[in-house]
Design a protein around this motif. Structure first.
Motif, PDB file in Angstrom:
ATOM      1  N   LEU A 149       0.828  -1.202   0.000  1.00 13.25           N
ATOM      2  CA  LEU A 149       0.000   0.000   0.000  1.00 13.25           C
ATOM      3  C   LEU A 149       0.865   1.255   0.000  1.00 13.25           C
ATOM      4  N   ARG A 150       0.357   2.292  -0.656  1.00 15.68           N
ATOM      5  CA  ARG A 150       1.018   3.590  -0.596  1.00 15.68           C
ATOM      6  C   ARG A 150       0.726   4.234   0.770  1.00 15.68           C
ATOM      7  N   PRO A 151       1.560   5.195   1.188  1.00 20.30           N
ATOM      8  CA  PRO A 151       1.316   5.877   2.464  1.00 20.30           C
ATOM      9  C   PRO A 151      -0.049   6.564   2.479  1.00 20.30           C
ATOM     10  N   PRO A 152      -0.648   6.729   3.651  1.00 25.64           N
ATOM     11  CA  PRO A 152      -1.981   7.332   3.750  1.00 25.64           C
ATOM     12  C   PRO A 152      -2.060   8.755   3.211  1.00 25.64           C
ATOM     13  N   ASP A 153      -0.939   9.488   3.178  1.00 28.07           N
ATOM     14  CA  ASP A 153      -0.998  10.861   2.701  1.00 28.07           C
ATOM     15  C   ASP A 153      -0.899  10.962   1.176  1.00 28.07           C
ATOM     16  N   GLU A 154      -0.793   9.811   0.485  1.00 29.30           N
ATOM     17  CA  GLU A 154      -0.784   9.802  -0.968  1.00 29.30           C
ATOM     18  C   GLU A 154      -2.213   9.615  -1.466  1.00 29.30           C
ATOM     19  N   SER A 155      -2.657  10.491  -2.351  1.00 26.18           N
ATOM     20  CA  SER A 155      -4.012  10.386  -2.876  1.00 26.18           C
ATOM     21  C   SER A 155      -4.126   9.181  -3.799  1.00 26.18           C
ATOM     22  N   CYS A 156      -5.252   8.480  -3.731  1.00 27.29           N
ATOM     23  CA  CYS A 156      -5.477   7.330  -4.595  1.00 27.29           C
ATOM     24  C   CYS A 156      -6.965   7.031  -4.641  1.00 27.29           C
ATOM     25  N   GLU A 157      -7.355   6.194  -5.586  1.00 24.18           N
ATOM     26  CA  GLU A 157      -8.755   5.797  -5.734  1.00 24.18           C
ATOM     27  C   GLU A 157      -8.838   4.281  -5.713  1.00 24.18           C
ATOM     28  N   ALA A 158      -9.679   3.754  -4.830  1.00 26.11           N
ATOM     29  CA  ALA A 158      -9.826   2.309  -4.706  1.00 26.11           C
ATOM     30  C   ALA A 158     -10.357   1.720  -6.010  1.00 26.11           C
ATOM     31  N   ASP A 159      -9.843   0.539  -6.338  1.00 26.28           N
ATOM     32  CA  ASP A 159     -10.283  -0.223  -7.521  1.00 26.28           C
ATOM     33  C   ASP A 159      -9.968   0.468  -8.844  1.00 26.28           C
ATOM     34  N   GLU A 160      -9.089   1.439  -8.821  1.00 31.54           N
ATOM     35  CA  GLU A 160      -8.649   2.086 -10.055  1.00 31.54           C
ATOM     36  C   GLU A 160      -7.207   1.668 -10.331  1.00 31.54           C
ATOM     37  N   ARG A 161      -6.899   1.467 -11.602  1.00 32.33           N
ATOM     38  CA  ARG A 161      -5.537   1.118 -11.989  1.00 32.33           C
ATOM     39  C   ARG A 161      -4.864   2.311 -12.658  1.00 32.33           C
ATOM     40  N   VAL A 162      -3.575   2.424 -12.439  1.00 34.67           N
ATOM     41  CA  VAL A 162      -2.798   3.492 -13.051  1.00 34.67           C
ATOM     42  C   VAL A 162      -1.652   2.866 -13.841  1.00 34.67           C
ATOM     43  N   ALA A 163      -1.114   3.617 -14.765  1.00 36.37           N
ATOM     44  CA  ALA A 163       0.012   3.137 -15.569  1.00 36.37           C
ATOM     45  C   ALA A 163       1.324   3.552 -14.921  1.00 36.37           C
ATOM     46  N   LEU A 164       2.298   2.671 -15.000  1.00 32.87           N
ATOM     47  CA  LEU A 164       3.642   2.952 -14.520  1.00 32.87           C
ATOM     48  C   LEU A 164       4.624   2.798 -15.672  1.00 32.87           C
ATOM     49  N   ALA A 165       5.740   3.481 -15.538  1.00 31.33           N
ATOM     50  CA  ALA A 165       6.903   3.186 -16.373  1.00 31.33           C
ATOM     51  C   ALA A 165       8.044   2.895 -15.412  1.00 31.33           C
ATOM     52  N   LEU A 166       8.707   1.786 -15.597  1.00 31.52           N
ATOM     53  CA  LEU A 166       9.859   1.427 -14.778  1.00 31.52           C
ATOM     54  C   LEU A 166      11.113   1.684 -15.595  1.00 31.52           C
ATOM     55  N   LEU A 167      12.007   2.507 -15.069  1.00 32.83           N
ATOM     56  CA  LEU A 167      13.262   2.814 -15.739  1.00 32.83           C
ATOM     57  C   LEU A 167      14.407   2.341 -14.853  1.00 32.83           C
ATOM     58  N   PHE A 168      15.103   1.298 -15.296  1.00 31.05           N
ATOM     59  CA  PHE A 168      16.224   0.721 -14.562  1.00 31.05           C
ATOM     60  C   PHE A 168      17.532   1.226 -15.168  1.00 31.05           C
TER      61      PHE A 168
END
Length: 219
Positions: A149-168
């Motif tokens: 889980l993200r920290p409580p002070d980070e805004s988010c919406e339950a049951d919603e998916r977001v896109a990520l980009a991972l840069l290594f």
């Protein structure tokens, strides 16, 4: 007068010593360790994880963008030069902070000794990925992760998916060709540095490790 057997043996010995002396630098452990490796594993990799709340791609390909052509989304890719890095665009829905992180990350990479591996990913809005390791070899990159889980002070919406980009950032000079990629993950993270104690009803339940996101052939 023909050389004696002792003289011939002596000159041969000197030749062997000279050859060994000439090769001594090639076996220097420090010199070997300083060279970028074409295969290896990082247990604490350097990675940035920008997200796009809209669910659209985080990174776009600006190499062929014009007034009539919109930039295409970036898939899995090995970025091997600063010129190619300059062609990567960050989508409008990405936050300014993440936009700055991506640009700094790409600009600070030394492409003479390093390669950036880019991979799209997705996650629940209230979760985040913790990257546990990344492994590479010519034509192939794989990583392991867990989610929490993200920290409580980070805004988010339950049951919603977001896109990520991972840069290594990989400490290796790799060819741009990719034949196989992979990722395996588990949830929740077994160990974490998270300092908050309150977990609400959206907490992730334990699950089995699952290999996902593999494509290409074994070549």
């Amino acid at each position: 007068m023909a050389p004696t057997r002792r003289a011939l043996l002596g000159s041969a010995a000197l030749g062997v010593v000279g050859a060994l002396a000439g090769c001594s630098g090639a076996s220097d452990p420090q010199a070997e360790s300083a060279r970028p490796q074409t295969r290896g594993t990082e247990m604490d990799p350097t990675v940035v994880k920008p997200r796009n709340p809209s669910g659209e791609s985080v990174l776009l390909d600006g190499s062929e963008a014009n007034d009539e052509n919109k930039p295409a989304r970036i898939g899995r890719e090995l970025v091997t030069s600063a010129d190619r890095a300059d062609e990567l665009l960050v989508a409008e829905g990405v936050s300014d902070a993440d936009r700055e992180r991506v640009r700094s990350f790409l600009d600070e990479t030394d492409y003479e000794t390093e390669t950036v591996y880019v991979s799209p990913a997705g996650v629940e809005s209230c979760e985040r990925l913790d990257i546990e390791s990344v492994s590479w070899q010519p034509g192939r990159v794989e990583y392991e992760y867990c989610s929490e889980l993200r920290p409580p002070d980070e805004s988010c919406e339950a049951d919603e998916r977001v896109a990520l980009a991972l840069l290594f950032r990989l400490p290796a000079v790799l060819d741009a060709r990719l034949t196989r990629t992979g990722a395996s993950g588990h949830s929740p993270c077994r160990t974490t540095d998270t300092e908050y104690a309150v977990i609400d009803g959206n907490a992730t339940v334990p699950g089995n490790e699952t290999a996902i996101d593999t494509w290409g052939d074994d070549g």
